[in-house]
Design an enzyme around this catalytic site. Structure first.
Site, PDB file in Angstrom:
ATOM      1  CG  ASN A  53      -1.938   0.965   1.317  1.00  0.00           C
ATOM      2  OD1 ASN A  53      -1.912   1.926   0.542  1.00  0.00           O
ATOM      3  ND2 ASN A  53      -2.881   0.779   2.229  1.00  0.00           N
ATOM      4  NE  ARG A  58      -5.475   2.527  -1.117  1.00  0.00           N
ATOM      5  CZ  ARG A  58      -5.421   3.602  -0.349  1.00  0.00           C
ATOM      6  NH1 ARG A  58      -4.384   3.804   0.433  1.00  0.00           N
ATOM      7  NH2 ARG A  58      -6.404   4.456  -0.344  1.00  0.00           N
ATOM      8  CG  HIS A 113     -11.477   5.571   1.408  1.00  0.00           C
ATOM      9  ND1 HIS A 113     -12.041   6.696   1.943  1.00  0.00           N
ATOM     10  CD2 HIS A 113     -10.166   5.642   1.690  1.00  0.00           C
ATOM     11  CE1 HIS A 113     -11.104   7.434   2.519  1.00  0.00           C
ATOM     12  NE2 HIS A 113      -9.951   6.816   2.368  1.00  0.00           N
ATOM     13  NE  ARG A 151      -6.873  13.718   0.217  1.00  0.00           N
ATOM     14  CZ  ARG A 151      -6.997  12.395   0.313  1.00  0.00           C
ATOM     15  NH1 ARG A 151      -8.162  11.842   0.620  1.00  0.00           N
ATOM     16  NH2 ARG A 151      -5.959  11.627   0.116  1.00  0.00           N
ATOM     17  CD  GLU A 157      -7.299   1.023   2.962  1.00  0.00           C
ATOM     18  OE1 GLU A 157      -6.294   1.309   3.651  1.00  0.00           O
ATOM     19  OE2 GLU A 157      -7.951   1.874   2.352  1.00  0.00           O
TER      20      GLU A 157
END
Ligand code: AMP
Length: 400
Positions: free
Chosen positions: A12, A92, A179, A239, A378
């Site tokens: 990742n 990822r 996501h 963000r 993940e």
């Protein structure tokens, strides 16, 4: 020495960190986990955790930039005895445009990823560099791209369309959502534990440094808060989330802000950090109870998350299950309580004791909507995807 069981490496890779886990094929138990942090900053280091969850002391990494970090990581991995057991690598990949499934990496796919860099200039170049480094040093090792956008390809056209001139849609300017690996994992967990709930109307709230929500019906994504880029939707650690588009012209005209400066501000200087002026970390902000800007940042996060839940309940025509996940969603009972406050009208009733314990079910027994906390993973999702795509479970175990 007993030979290691076949393994799969999940990577990742972000802009300032690279996380990796080696899993045993079959059980998908993690054998080795590590993370290089602070890439490009002073004090970059590698922290390695063994299967019992024990971390080794941090090792300094010469990682002045991303390619130095990748070169270091590869050499370090190759020096580990377990590396020889790796049968495949899964990455990822944040943006996959129209790809709806994990895909084996070929020269053709790599060329496609290079072509779509303009859609995700913050993430794709780093991910491509990692893939290329493995391909160069280990050309026989199969690699798989696991796209964060793939989960949302099921969204109906009305949720994908951006209200700008039609010609841009033809060039791929649409809402993609992100996501997706986390959401796919959460839905697999929900299906495993509560199969009927997974078929119902579900809102998944991935609340971490990056934060988004997804509306899922009959197991398929029907809408999500992030859009063309991961900067959209809910306010995040640095963000903005959704922003009035008119601000762009104002800042360009009055402040003479360039496009690059705007991109930097929107992604790295805004959100909780921008509003509080002190920290992007929710724990820090919760601790600053007397700092009105920190309080305002937390208020904004909770208020917006509530609005997204209300909006997605409307999109779904009702709600059966709400799932909280990621750093904030899994750990902060205060934030969950504040987000769910006064949502009784939607059928959301939290049980304060269960919520305080981060219990798997945090709603009351009578709550029409079941509210759950599920730990996301993940990297585990990457390993599962690679195993399925390459049929790794059929690999014969080495003899001891
Ligand atoms: P993630 O990106 O999923 O690692 O989430 C990081 C965010 O989770 C940061 O804002 C942390 O402050 C927040 N977080 C982690 N643990 C807690 C906690 N116990 N209480 C509140 N926020 C937390």
């Amino acid at each position: 020495m007993k030979p290691a069981l076949p393994g799969v490496l999940a990577i990742n890779g972000g802009s300032s960190s690279i996380r990796f886990t080696i899993y045993e094929v079959g059980s998908l138990r993690p054998r080795l986990h590590g993370k290089i942090d602070r890439i490009g900053l002073p004090g970059a280091n590698l922290i390695v955790t063994n299967p019992t969850g024990k971390s080794q002391p941090a090792c300094p990494v010469p990682a002045a930039n991303h390619s130095a970090a990748v070169a270091f990581l590869l050499k370090w991995l190759e020096s580990q005895p377990i590396f020889a057991s790796i049968h495949a690598v899964g990455h990822r990949v944040v943006h996959g445009m129209k790809h709806s499934h994990p895909t084996r990496i070929t020269p053709g796919l790599l060329a496609e990823l290079r072509r779509i860099v303009p859609y995700d200039p913050d993430h794709l170049p780093h991910e491509i560099a990692l893939i290329e480094a493995f391909a160069q040093r280990h050309p026989k090792l199969p690699q798989v791209a696991c796209f964060d956008t793939a989960f949302h390809r099921t969204m109906p056209p009305v949720a994908k369309l951006l209200p700008i001139p039609r010609r841009y849609a033809a060039r791929g300017v649409e809402r993609y959502g992100f996501h997706g690996l986390s959401y796919a994992y959460l839905m697999e967990e929900l299906r495993r534990l509560h199969p009927r709930a997974a078929q119902g109307r579900v809102i998944l709230a991935h609340l971490g440094n990056g934060a988004s929500l997804a509306a899922v019906h009959r197991g398929k994504s029907v809408d999500t808060s992030m859009g063309f880029t991961p900067a959209a939707g809910l306010v995040m650690s640095t963000r903005t989330g959704d922003l009035d588009p008119g601000i762009v012209y104002y800042l360009a005209r009055v402040e003479k802000m360039s496009a690059a400066k705007f991109q930097q501000m929107v992604n790295h200087e805004s959100g909780l950090l921008g509003v509080s002026g002190t920290s992007s970390d929710l724990r820090d902000l919760l601790a600053r109870k007397k700092d009105s800007h920190a309080v305002a940042a937390v208020d904004l996060f909770c208020y917006q998350a509530r609005k997204w839940i209300g909006s997605f309940a409307a999109a779904l025509g009702g709600l059966d299950t709400l799932v909280f996940s990621a750093g904030i969603g899994e750990n902060s009972s205060i934030i969950r309580k504040r987000i769910c406050h006064d949502l009784d009208f939607l059928g959301i009733k939290l049980d304060p004791k269960r919520n305080a314990k981060n219990a798997p079910l945090i709603s009351t027994n009578g709550s029409p909507v079941k509210v759950r906390v599920i730990r996301t993973d993940e990297e585990q999702m990457i390993a599962r995807s690679v195993t399925r795509l390459l049929n790794l479970n059929s690999i014969r175990r080495p003899r001891s």
